[in-house]
Motif scaffolding. Structure first.
Motif, mmCIF file in Angstrom:
data_model
loop_
_atom_site.group_PDB
_atom_site.id
_atom_site.type_symbol
_atom_site.label_atom_id
_atom_site.label_comp_id
_atom_site.label_asym_id
_atom_site.label_seq_id
_atom_site.Cartn_x
_atom_site.Cartn_y
_atom_site.Cartn_z
ATOM 1 N N VAL A 6 35.571 36.697 43.257
ATOM 2 C CA VAL A 6 34.955 37.785 41.831
ATOM 3 C C VAL A 6 35.704 37.537 40.640
ATOM 4 O O VAL A 6 36.016 36.883 39.880
ATOM 5 C CB VAL A 6 36.319 39.105 42.652
ATOM 6 C CG1 VAL A 6 36.163 40.162 41.445
ATOM 7 C CG2 VAL A 6 35.462 39.578 44.082
ATOM 8 N N LEU A 42 36.755 37.230 47.838
ATOM 9 C CA LEU A 42 38.238 37.003 46.768
ATOM 10 C C LEU A 42 38.496 35.976 45.586
ATOM 11 O O LEU A 42 39.142 36.645 43.922
ATOM 12 C CB LEU A 42 39.537 37.770 47.072
ATOM 13 C CG LEU A 42 39.447 39.372 47.224
ATOM 14 C CD1 LEU A 42 41.148 39.445 48.561
ATOM 15 C CD2 LEU A 42 40.282 40.666 46.447
ATOM 16 N N ARG A 89 45.198 35.604 45.577
ATOM 17 C CA ARG A 89 45.710 36.268 43.689
ATOM 18 C C ARG A 89 47.120 35.640 43.323
ATOM 19 O O ARG A 89 47.091 35.965 42.283
ATOM 20 C CB ARG A 89 45.486 37.905 43.616
ATOM 21 C CG ARG A 89 44.076 37.707 44.068
ATOM 22 C CD ARG A 89 43.087 37.317 42.954
ATOM 23 N NE ARG A 89 41.269 38.151 43.082
ATOM 24 C CZ ARG A 89 41.210 38.692 42.504
ATOM 25 N NH1 ARG A 89 42.339 39.932 42.001
ATOM 26 N NH2 ARG A 89 39.476 39.291 42.905
ATOM 27 N N GLU A 112 38.120 43.679 37.021
ATOM 28 C CA GLU A 112 38.929 44.166 36.988
ATOM 29 C C GLU A 112 40.233 44.263 35.419
ATOM 30 O O GLU A 112 40.864 45.506 35.339
ATOM 31 C CB GLU A 112 39.945 42.770 37.750
ATOM 32 C CG GLU A 112 39.412 43.398 39.474
ATOM 33 C CD GLU A 112 40.179 41.568 39.682
ATOM 34 O OE1 GLU A 112 39.701 42.032 41.155
ATOM 35 O OE2 GLU A 112 40.296 41.152 39.557
ATOM 36 N N LYS A 150 36.501 38.303 37.463
ATOM 37 C CA LYS A 150 37.978 39.065 37.048
ATOM 38 C C LYS A 150 37.467 39.829 35.607
ATOM 39 O O LYS A 150 38.106 40.746 35.414
ATOM 40 C CB LYS A 150 38.809 37.835 36.413
ATOM 41 C CG LYS A 150 40.359 38.049 35.550
ATOM 42 C CD LYS A 150 41.123 37.064 35.417
ATOM 43 C CE LYS A 150 42.371 37.415 35.499
ATOM 44 N NZ LYS A 150 42.329 38.755 33.567
ATOM 45 N N THR A 164 38.174 45.980 43.489
ATOM 46 C CA THR A 164 38.050 44.938 43.743
ATOM 47 C C THR A 164 37.759 45.285 45.106
ATOM 48 O O THR A 164 36.478 44.470 45.892
ATOM 49 C CB THR A 164 39.460 44.217 43.422
ATOM 50 O OG1 THR A 164 39.960 44.562 42.684
ATOM 51 C CG2 THR A 164 40.029 42.255 44.641
#
Length: 551
Positions: free
Chosen positions: A172, A169, A91, A177, A174, A195
Motif C-alpha cells: 500500500v 498491506l 506494519r 494514510e 503510505k 487501508t
C-alpha cells in the motif's frame, strides 16, 4: 515457414489433447451431475421434482441454512483473526514474524478433519480440557455442534485471509494514510476508511476461499456435527442411501453447493468491478516499533493465534505416543499405536502414497503443457483452458466424486477400477495448483530463447523439453508438491470412490475416529502430518517467496 507450421501443428495437437482431457475428467462429470439432478430416480423421466423437494422439505432446507450459517460465520471468524494478524505482521516490528508465517502455512496445509478430531480429544465429552474443568466443578460446553464446526473453520482457514492481506498491506502507498492522518483522522479511522478499502480485493479473495472451502468441507461437520447436518454430509448420506440406483438427490444437493460457490464468487467480482483499487508501488509503509503494553498485547495476539491454531496438530502428535491397550489409553507413553498401524493399516499408507504420487506425475506433465498453452498461445482455446482451471476450486470433492461415479461406473466407461478413479480424481482436482505455480514461472521468462532454438532447427517438442522445462522447473516442483500435499489429504471424494482394496490414510483416520480408536487415528494422523510437513519444507526450499507459493 516450415518451422512455424511444425510449431503450430504440434501445439495445436497439444491444445486439443488438453481440451479433451478436461472435457472428459472435468466437464463431463459436472454435466452428468447436472443432468441427473433433473431425472426422476423411479421413472427415469425429466423432472424438477428433485429441486422442489430440496427447497420444500425441511430436512434439506435446514441443511442449506446450516451450511450457510457455518460458512458465513466461519469466514467471518477467519477474517477477524486474519486481518489484524496481517496488519500487525506487515506494519509492526515483531519478534518471530517468520515463525508466525511458517506456523500459519502449516495450519493451512494440515487436513481439516484432523483438526476436528483433535478438538474432540480436547473438548469432547471425555476431552482432557473438559475433564479438567469438571474436576474443579466447572461445566463446559462440548465441541459438538455448530459452534465447534465454526471454531474449526475459523482456526483452519484464517491463514488464507492472513497471507493474502499481509502481502497487500506491504504494497500500500503510505501517502494515502499520511494524508488521512494530516487531515485529522485517528489511526482507527485511517485503518477503516483508507487501508481496509485499499486491501479489500485481497481480503475478499481470502474470504471467498474460506467460504467455498467451508461449505464444501465434509470431514469437520461429519465428525463434529452430531445431528447438525450440512449439505456436504447430506449429499454423502443421500449417495450412500441411493446405492444401487441413480443418486439423484445426492447430485441435486451437490448442484446447490456448486451454485452457492459460484454466486459467492460472482458477488465478489461484482463488488470489485464497481471501484478501482490500484495504487503505485512507491512510498511503501515503514514498520513501527511498539513499546509498553501495546507491544505485549500485539505479540500475545499474534503468537497466541497461531499457537492455538497449531494446538490440534500438537495434541494429535502427543496422543499418538500415549500407551494404549487396544482402543483404550492406559497411562504412560509407548509406540503401541504405531505398531497397530503397521499391523492393521499398511495398505492404507501404501495406497495414499501410490495414488498421490501417480496423480502428481500426471499433474506435473499436464501443468507444464497447460501453462505453455495459456501463456504462449493467445487463442480462444487457451483462454478457455485458463478459465477451466478455476472450476476445480469451486467444485466440492463430494460433487466431483459423485460425478465420477455417474460417468465412469455406468455405460461404456464402467470398467475403470477404483484405484484409477481415485488417481484421476486427485489429478483433476489438484491440477490448478500445478498450473498456477508453473504459469507464474513461465510468465517471467521471455519466449526469445525458445524461438531461437526453433529457428536453429529444433522441433517444438525438443525446444520445450530442453529449453522451457529447465527454466520453469522450480515452479513446476512447487506446484507438484502442493498437489501432493492436497491429494494425500483428500477425504470426501475418497469416501465415495474407495473400496476395500483402495482405502487411504484419511479414510482410515475418519473410520477410526468414528469407531473411537483415537490412538490409531492419532498415529495415522501424525504420519500424514509428517508427510505434509516434509513437503512444506521442500516447497520452502524451491521458492524464494514462501507466502506466494500457497496463494
Amino acid at each position: 515457414m516450415t518451422n512455424i507450421l511444425r510449431r503450430f501443428d504440434f501445439w495445436t495437437v497439444v491444445t486439443g489433447v488438453i481440451l479433451a482431457v478436461l472435457a472428459l475428467l472435468l466437464l463431463f462429470p459436472i454435466v452428468r451431475v447436472l443432468m441427473l439432478s433433473f431425472v426422476d430416480a423411479d421413472t427415469l423421466e425429466w423432472t424438477l421434482g428433485n429441486y422442489v423437494e430440496v427447497f420444500t422439505r425441511n430436512y434439506y432446507l435446514k441443511g442449506l441454512k446450516n451450511t450457510l450459517f457455518v460458512g458465513v460465520l466461519g469466514t467471518l471468524g477467519a477474517c477477524l483473526l486474519g486481518i489484524p494478524l496481517a496488519f500487525f505482521t506487515a506494519r509492526c516490528h515483531l519478534w518471530g514474524r517468520a515463525w508466525i508465517s511458517t506456523l500459519a502455512i502449516l495450519v493451512l496445509v494440515a487436513p481439516p478433519f484432523i483438526g476436528a478430531y483433535a478438538w474432540i480429544m480436547m473438548l469432547g465429552s471425555n476431552g482432557f480440557i473438559t475433564n479438567f474443568f469438571e474436576a474443579i466443578g466447572i461445566e463446559t460446553p462440548t465441541i459438538y455442534g455448530a459452534h465447534g464446526i465454526i471454531l474449526v473453520f475459523t482456526l483452519k482457514f484464517f491463514p488464507f485471509v492472513f497471507l493474502m492481506t499481509q502481502t497487500a498491506l506491504m504494497a500500500v502507498n503510505k501517502s494515502f494514510e499520511d494524508a488521512a492522518g494530516n487531515l485529522g483522522c485517528t489511526p482507527w479511522q485511517c485503518f477503516t476508511k483508507i487501508t481496509l478499502p485499499l486491501v479489500f480485493p485481497a481480503i475478499s479473495t481470502g474470504a471467498i476461499i474460506c467460504f467455498v472451502l467451508s461449505i464444501a468441507d465434509f470431514g469437520t461437520p461429519a465428525i463434529l456435527g452430531r445431528g447438525f447436518r450440512t449439505l456436504s454430509t447430506i449429499a454423502f448420506a443421500a449417495y450412500r442411501s441411493e446405492l444401487g440406483g441413480l443418486p439423484t438427490m445426492a447430485v441435486t444437493v451437490s448442484m446447490i453447493m456448486i451454485v452457492i460457490s459460484m454466486l459467492a464468487l460472482l458477488a465478489q467480482r461484482r463488488i470489485l468491478a464497481k471501484r478501482r483499487y490500484a495504487s503505485s508501488l512507491t512510498n511503501l509503509p515503514v514498520k513501527v516499533r511498539l513499546t509498553g503494553w501495546r507491544n505485549i498485547a500485539v505479540h500475545s495476539f499474534c503468537h497466541g493465534v497461531v499457537l492455538i491454531a497449531m494446538l490440534p496438530t500438537l495434541v494429535v502428535v502427543y496422543t499418538s505416543f500415549l500407551k494404549t491397550n487396544g482402543p483404550v489409553f492406559v497411562g504412560g507413553y509407548g509406540l503401541e499405536s504405531y505398531g497397530r498401524i503397521l499391523r492393521t493399516a499398511p495398505e492404507a499408507i501404501t495406497n495414499s502414497f501410490v495414488f498421490a504420487i501417480a496423480a502428481v506425475i500426471l499433474i506435473t506433465m499436464f501443468s507444464a503443457l497447460i501453462s505453455y498453452v495459456i501463456v504462449r498461445r493467445e487463442t480462444a482455446a487457451a483462454g478457455t483452458i485458463d478459465f477451466l482451471m478455476m472450476v476445480p476450486y469451486l467444485i466440492p470433492g463430494v460433487v466431483m466424486a459423485i460425478g465420477f461415479v455417474a460417468t465412469f461406473r455406468t455405460g461404456f466407461m464402467s470398467g475403470m477400477s477404483a484405484a484409477w478413479l481415485l488417481i484421476l480424481l486427485y489429478f483433476i482436482r489438484r491440477l490448478p495448483y500445478g498450473v498456477r505455480s508453473t504459469t507464474s514461472s513461465l510468465r517471467q521468462i521471455k519466449p526469445s530463447m525458445e524461438e531461437a532454438a526453433i529457428n536453429l532447427g529444433a522441433p517444438p517438442l525438443n525446444a520445450f523439453l530442453k529449453i522451457t522445462i529447465p527454466l520453469i522447473l522450480p515452479g513446476l516442483i512447487v506446484g507438484s508438491l502442493m498437489g501432493f500435499i492436497t491429494a494425500i489429504n483428500e477425504l470426501s471424494g475418497t469416501l465415495i470412490l474407495y473400496d476395500s482394496g483402495t482405502i487411504t490414510m484419511p479414510v482410515s483416520i475418519y473410520l477410526a475416529v468414528l469407531d473411537g480408536e483415537f490412538g490409531l487415528a492419532a498415529a495415522l494422523s501424525t504420519v500424514l502430518l509428517l508427510c505434509t510437513g516434509v513437503c512444506v519444507y521442500l516447497v520452502f526450499r524451491f521458492t524464494e517467496n514462501r507466502d506466494s507459493a500457497f496463494i
